[in-house]
Scaffold this motif. Structure first.
Motif, PDB file in Angstrom:
ATOM      1  N   ARG A 295      10.829  87.422  98.181  1.00  0.00           N
ATOM      2  CA  ARG A 295      11.640  87.653  97.102  1.00  0.00           C
ATOM      3  C   ARG A 295      12.628  88.996  97.091  1.00  0.00           C
ATOM      4  N   GLU A 296      11.962  89.928  97.579  1.00  0.00           N
ATOM      5  CA  GLU A 296      12.679  91.189  97.920  1.00  0.00           C
ATOM      6  C   GLU A 296      13.876  90.857  98.681  1.00  0.00           C
ATOM      7  N   THR A 297      13.609  90.345  99.851  1.00  0.00           N
ATOM      8  CA  THR A 297      14.601  89.979 100.750  1.00  0.00           C
ATOM      9  C   THR A 297      15.834  89.091 100.253  1.00  0.00           C
ATOM     10  N   ASN A 298      15.360  88.014  99.365  1.00  0.00           N
ATOM     11  CA  ASN A 298      16.487  87.342  98.861  1.00  0.00           C
ATOM     12  C   ASN A 298      16.987  87.889  97.816  1.00  0.00           C
ATOM     13  N   SER A 299      16.489  89.022  97.167  1.00  0.00           N
ATOM     14  CA  SER A 299      17.298  89.865  95.988  1.00  0.00           C
ATOM     15  C   SER A 299      18.209  90.723  96.741  1.00  0.00           C
ATOM     16  N   ALA A 300      17.895  91.263  98.022  1.00  0.00           N
ATOM     17  CA  ALA A 300      18.927  91.913  98.712  1.00  0.00           C
ATOM     18  C   ALA A 300      19.953  91.268  99.192  1.00  0.00           C
ATOM     19  N   LEU A 301      19.525  89.915  99.545  1.00  0.00           N
ATOM     20  CA  LEU A 301      20.837  88.967  99.842  1.00  0.00           C
ATOM     21  C   LEU A 301      21.511  88.736  98.840  1.00  0.00           C
ATOM     22  N   ALA A 302      21.092  88.817  97.506  1.00  0.00           N
ATOM     23  CA  ALA A 302      21.760  88.252  96.361  1.00  0.00           C
ATOM     24  C   ALA A 302      23.079  89.326  96.193  1.00  0.00           C
ATOM     25  N   GLY A 303      22.929  90.401  96.611  1.00  0.00           N
ATOM     26  CA  GLY A 303      23.962  91.611  96.582  1.00  0.00           C
ATOM     27  C   GLY A 303      24.912  91.524  97.726  1.00  0.00           C
ATOM     28  N   MET A 304      25.107  90.700  98.346  1.00  0.00           N
ATOM     29  CA  MET A 304      25.675  90.661  99.504  1.00  0.00           C
ATOM     30  C   MET A 304      26.928  89.745  99.624  1.00  0.00           C
ATOM     31  N   GLY A 305      27.262  89.064  98.402  1.00  0.00           N
ATOM     32  CA  GLY A 305      28.145  88.233  98.200  1.00  0.00           C
ATOM     33  C   GLY A 305      28.750  88.290  96.740  1.00  0.00           C
ATOM     34  N   ALA A 306      29.815  88.011  96.413  1.00  0.00           N
ATOM     35  CA  ALA A 306      30.512  88.237  95.243  1.00  0.00           C
ATOM     36  C   ALA A 306      29.953  87.164  94.035  1.00  0.00           C
ATOM     37  N   PHE A 307      29.392  85.900  94.744  1.00  0.00           N
ATOM     38  CA  PHE A 307      28.841  84.949  93.747  1.00  0.00           C
ATOM     39  C   PHE A 307      27.588  84.394  94.438  1.00  0.00           C
ATOM     40  N   ALA A 308      26.874  85.605  94.984  1.00  0.00           N
ATOM     41  CA  ALA A 308      25.438  85.323  95.849  1.00  0.00           C
ATOM     42  C   ALA A 308      24.394  85.672  94.920  1.00  0.00           C
ATOM     43  N   GLY A 309      24.690  86.007  93.790  1.00  0.00           N
ATOM     44  CA  GLY A 309      23.534  86.683  92.819  1.00  0.00           C
ATOM     45  C   GLY A 309      22.461  85.584  92.504  1.00  0.00           C
ATOM     46  N   PHE A 310      22.590  84.461  92.468  1.00  0.00           N
ATOM     47  CA  PHE A 310      21.519  83.538  92.161  1.00  0.00           C
ATOM     48  C   PHE A 310      20.445  83.427  93.075  1.00  0.00           C
ATOM     49  N   LEU A 311      20.756  84.061  94.432  1.00  0.00           N
ATOM     50  CA  LEU A 311      19.720  83.926  95.569  1.00  0.00           C
ATOM     51  C   LEU A 311      18.587  85.010  94.782  1.00  0.00           C
ATOM     52  N   ALA A 312      19.038  85.973  94.060  1.00  0.00           N
ATOM     53  CA  ALA A 312      17.663  86.750  93.532  1.00  0.00           C
ATOM     54  C   ALA A 312      16.447  85.627  92.883  1.00  0.00           C
ATOM     55  N   GLY A 313      16.894  84.652  92.443  1.00  0.00           N
ATOM     56  CA  GLY A 313      15.700  83.800  91.767  1.00  0.00           C
ATOM     57  C   GLY A 313      15.405  82.556  92.678  1.00  0.00           C
ATOM     58  N   VAL A 314      15.707  82.567  93.896  1.00  0.00           N
ATOM     59  CA  VAL A 314      15.286  81.290  94.530  1.00  0.00           C
ATOM     60  C   VAL A 314      13.843  81.560  95.134  1.00  0.00           C
ATOM     61  N   ALA A 315      13.246  80.431  95.518  1.00  0.00           N
ATOM     62  CA  ALA A 315      11.986  80.258  95.967  1.00  0.00           C
ATOM     63  C   ALA A 315      12.251  80.693  97.686  1.00  0.00           C
ATOM     64  N   ALA A 316      13.122  80.078  98.110  1.00  0.00           N
ATOM     65  CA  ALA A 316      13.380  80.447  99.540  1.00  0.00           C
ATOM     66  C   ALA A 316      14.847  80.323  99.896  1.00  0.00           C
ATOM     67  N   SER A 317      15.534  80.954 100.903  1.00  0.00           N
ATOM     68  CA  SER A 317      16.751  80.506 101.295  1.00  0.00           C
ATOM     69  C   SER A 317      16.741  80.566 102.769  1.00  0.00           C
ATOM     70  N   ILE A 318      17.977  79.651 103.212  1.00  0.00           N
ATOM     71  CA  ILE A 318      18.120  79.433 104.664  1.00  0.00           C
ATOM     72  C   ILE A 318      19.136  80.201 104.878  1.00  0.00           C
ATOM     73  N   VAL A 319      19.288  81.133 105.507  1.00  0.00           N
ATOM     74  CA  VAL A 319      20.820  81.978 105.970  1.00  0.00           C
ATOM     75  C   VAL A 319      21.049  81.086 107.413  1.00  0.00           C
ATOM     76  N   VAL A 320      22.304  80.654 107.338  1.00  0.00           N
ATOM     77  CA  VAL A 320      22.830  79.979 108.380  1.00  0.00           C
ATOM     78  C   VAL A 320      23.964  80.762 108.971  1.00  0.00           C
ATOM     79  N   ALA A 321      23.617  81.080 110.286  1.00  0.00           N
ATOM     80  CA  ALA A 321      24.727  81.837 111.096  1.00  0.00           C
ATOM     81  C   ALA A 321      25.016  81.084 112.149  1.00  0.00           C
ATOM     82  N   VAL A 322      26.489  81.227 112.499  1.00  0.00           N
ATOM     83  CA  VAL A 322      27.063  80.329 113.685  1.00  0.00           C
ATOM     84  C   VAL A 322      27.682  81.163 114.776  1.00  0.00           C
ATOM     85  N   ARG A 323      27.459  80.850 115.778  1.00  0.00           N
ATOM     86  CA  ARG A 323      28.367  81.324 116.957  1.00  0.00           C
ATOM     87  C   ARG A 323      29.524  80.674 117.118  1.00  0.00           C
ATOM     88  N   GLY A 324      30.560  81.967 117.145  1.00  0.00           N
ATOM     89  CA  GLY A 324      31.942  81.322 117.321  1.00  0.00           C
ATOM     90  C   GLY A 324      32.713  81.180 115.901  1.00  0.00           C
TER      91      GLY A 324
END
Ligand code: FMN
Length: 185
Positions: free
Chosen positions: A62-91
């Motif tokens: 939860r702490e990591t998701n709360s930190a992610l919640a502060g990393m986008g203008a509209f990402a705040g709801f991540l503070a309340g998720v049970a899990a997140s999947i961060v998708v990163a792409v190459r290229g």
């Protein structure tokens, strides 16, 4: 048993039409097996020339998701998720963006099939994406554009503001045969 017997087409279409973004979640965790099922769906997503240009980081802390919640203008709801999947792409470029969106939509559809709500959280700026890389120890060649927030939807709460709901009518976004033409009755 055929596919249509196990998943009647009417129900499948209704589920596809009604899938909406969740932003408010119950505190219940998501079972590890369910997360693994979503990851298998992600793995089998098609991509341009089968390049599979992605790496996924599953975050249940939860702490990591709360930190992610502060990393986008509209990402705040991540503070309340049970899990997140961060998708990163190459290229970059349109085909990688297409692959990224294709994987994410497929995971969200699979989640809804398991009764799990989901939503996109966008890491808006290059600075935000560097913060995400730093937090998750991700190498520089990966671009974490967004995360899929997951959890059991808290249906007692509103999920979206009115301006984020509804859709344009079909006649406004579709032509038949020629741009601007509507089908004859
Ligand atoms: C590229 C992209 C980025 C998005 N970023 C966010 C976001 O940062 N925060 C958020 O709450 N929703 C985000 N969304 C979700 C959209 O707001 C949502 O798809 C749209 O409002 C329709 O919502 P509905 O399907 O619930 O009607 C994003 C969607 C896409 C496709």
């Amino acid at each position: 048993m055929t596919d249509t017997e196990s998943f009647p087409p009417d129900a499948a279409l209704a589920a596809l039409r009604s899938l909406r973004q969740s932003r408010r979640f119950l505190p219940d965790p998501i079972a590890r097996e369910d997360l693994e099922q979503l990851l298998e769906v992600a793995r089998w997503t098609g991509s341009a020339k089968n390049t599979q240009p992605w790496h996924l980081v599953v975050v249940t802390d939860r702490e990591t998701n709360s930190a992610l919640a502060g990393m986008g203008a509209f990402a705040g709801f991540l503070a309340g998720v049970a899990a997140s999947i961060v998708v990163a792409v190459r290229g970059d470029g349109r085909s990688v963006a297409y692959d990224d969106g294709r994987l994410q939509e497929r995971v969200m559809l699979a989640a809804s099939h398991l009764g799990i709500g989901s939503g996109t959280a966008w890491f808006s700026t290059p600075e935000n994406r560097q913060q995400v890389r730093d937090l998750l120890g991700m190498p520089a060649e990966l671009e974490p554009w967004s995360a899929i927030g997951l959890g059991y939807t808290d249906t007692s709460q509103k999920q979206a503001s009115p301006q984020l709901s509804g859709r344009k009518p079909l006649a406004e976004i579709v032509s038949w045969g020629r741009y601007g033409a509507q089908p004859s009755a």
